[in-house]
Design a protein around this motif. Structure first.
Motif, PDB file in Angstrom:
ATOM      1  N   PRO A 185       0.837  -1.205   0.000  1.00 21.62           N
ATOM      2  CA  PRO A 185       0.000   0.000   0.000  1.00 21.62           C
ATOM      3  C   PRO A 185       0.866   1.246   0.000  1.00 21.62           C
ATOM      4  N   CYS A 186       0.539   2.196  -0.852  1.00 23.65           N
ATOM      5  CA  CYS A 186       1.357   3.394  -1.025  1.00 23.65           C
ATOM      6  C   CYS A 186       0.454   4.622  -1.030  1.00 23.65           C
ATOM      7  N   ARG A 187       0.757   5.579  -0.170  1.00 18.63           N
ATOM      8  CA  ARG A 187      -0.040   6.801  -0.113  1.00 18.63           C
ATOM      9  C   ARG A 187       0.435   7.824  -1.146  1.00 18.63           C
ATOM     10  N   ASP A 188       1.645   7.640  -1.658  1.00 23.14           N
ATOM     11  CA  ASP A 188       2.189   8.529  -2.675  1.00 23.14           C
ATOM     12  C   ASP A 188       1.767   8.004  -4.046  1.00 23.14           C
ATOM     13  N   LEU A 189       0.577   8.403  -4.493  1.00 22.12           N
ATOM     14  CA  LEU A 189       0.041   7.865  -5.740  1.00 22.12           C
ATOM     15  C   LEU A 189       0.854   8.311  -6.948  1.00 22.12           C
ATOM     16  N   SER A 209     -11.825   2.269   5.311  1.00 19.06           N
ATOM     17  CA  SER A 209     -11.537   3.607   4.803  1.00 19.06           C
ATOM     18  C   SER A 209     -11.057   4.525   5.917  1.00 19.06           C
ATOM     19  N   TRP A 251      -7.502   3.602   7.015  1.00 19.01           N
ATOM     20  CA  TRP A 251      -6.496   4.070   6.059  1.00 19.01           C
ATOM     21  C   TRP A 251      -6.333   5.597   6.155  1.00 19.01           C
ATOM     22  N   THR A 252      -7.433   6.310   6.217  1.00 22.18           N
ATOM     23  CA  THR A 252      -7.397   7.776   6.252  1.00 22.18           C
ATOM     24  C   THR A 252      -6.704   8.285   7.504  1.00 22.18           C
ATOM     25  N   ARG A 307      -4.474   6.709   9.178  1.00 25.73           N
ATOM     26  CA  ARG A 307      -3.118   6.137   9.258  1.00 25.73           C
ATOM     27  C   ARG A 307      -2.918   5.354  10.556  1.00 25.73           C
ATOM     28  N   ARG A 336      -2.602  -2.659   7.326  1.00 26.92           N
ATOM     29  CA  ARG A 336      -2.412  -1.688   6.238  1.00 26.92           C
ATOM     30  C   ARG A 336      -3.324  -2.066   5.073  1.00 26.92           C
ATOM     31  N   PRO A 341      -5.361  -1.022   1.997  1.00 24.18           N
ATOM     32  CA  PRO A 341      -5.577   0.097   1.076  1.00 24.18           C
ATOM     33  C   PRO A 341      -7.032   0.167   0.631  1.00 24.18           C
TER      34      PRO A 341
END
Length: 258
Positions: free
Chosen positions: A23-27, A204, A207-208, A210, A215, A217
């Motif tokens: 999972p990566c938050r930096d899209l 959701s 994830w939002t 953190r 983890r 996504p």
């Protein structure tokens, strides 16, 4: 300089596995690696005239839909869930591969669509979920079947496709599947039915905010609520491949390393 690298090394085949799985938050970074990286590979392969290319895709490209309780063959339409970025990017990669293949018939291009990969030392967000949850969630009471492929089988299937000169997509997953109740029994935990909407909302929010531990996504919960089974008959028929491990054995390998 991929073109220079390929021209110096003169490979018979390129196997492209580079992809962000976690999972990566930096899209933006995720897209650069997954999409732009694949574009660079395709351009360099074409310029250097590499005769064979194999790319790793995913069975998630079929999407989690009720009708996929009947295993998908490679001819099934690709409908990855847009909210699950991992699968959505795999769908884009496959569209790129299809276009590349149509424009460069002189290059033998194949790609794999594996199920959930398990193996010794496997460590990713899915293994974290399966190995740390106190109970197995059944979204809306659905006992969704899942396929697990041993990492050794995936590697062997990749080589079998190359040896057979295979082209196009190949599903890679054993024919058996484990339901979430099966997984709970193997893990020695309970299976608990919860409303699907509640699970989506909780995932959701987790994830939002953190929050630690799991983890998950966005979009993954749908792949636990609806099936995305695949039929690997083409791999076995055209490449003479047979799986050394069942889904149960592959998942048991993951548990034995917990």
């Amino acid at each position: 300089d991929l073109r220079g690298l390929f021209e110096r090394f003169v490979p018979d085949v390129v196997v492209h596995l580079a992809y962000i799985v976690e999972p990566c938050r930096d899209l933006r970074r995720m897209r650069t690696v997954n999409i732009t990286g694949t574009e660079r590979i395709l351009a360099a392969v074409a310029r250097a005239r590499i005769p064979r290319l194999l790319v790793s895709s995913s069975a998630t490209v079929y999407g989690p839909w009720p009708e996929h309780a009947v295993a998908c063959t490679e001819e099934a339409p690709l409908r990855p869930l847009p909210s699950f970025t991992y699968a959505a990017h795999k769908g884009e990669v496959e569209a790129m591969l299809a276009a590349f293949t149509a424009g460069r018939p002189d290059i033998a291009v194949a790609w794999t669509r594996p199920g959930i990969v398990c193996g010794p030392g496997e460590k990713n967000f899915l293994s974290d979920i399966f190995l740390t949850v106190p109970f197995m969630v059944l979204p809306g009471g659905r006992d969704t079947p899942l396929q697990f492929v041993h990492a050794d089988d995936l590697a062997a299937a990749t080589l079998a496709i190359l040896d057979a000169g295979g082209r196009g997509p190949f599903n890679v997953a054993p024919s058996d599947a484990l339901t979430q109740r099966d997984l709970a029994a193997m893990m020695g935990i309970r299976a608990v039915s919860l409303p699907a909407g509640l699970i989506r909302a909780a995932a959701s929010a987790w994830w939002t905010l953190r929050l630690p531990w799991i983890r998950t996504p966005p979009g993954l919960t749908a792949y636990l609520a609806n099936p995305w089974l695949v039929d690997s008959s083409r791999l076995m028929r055209e490449c003479g491949f047979s799986f050394a491990h069942t889904s149960r054995e592959a998942f048991a390998t993951l548990l034995s390393k917990a």
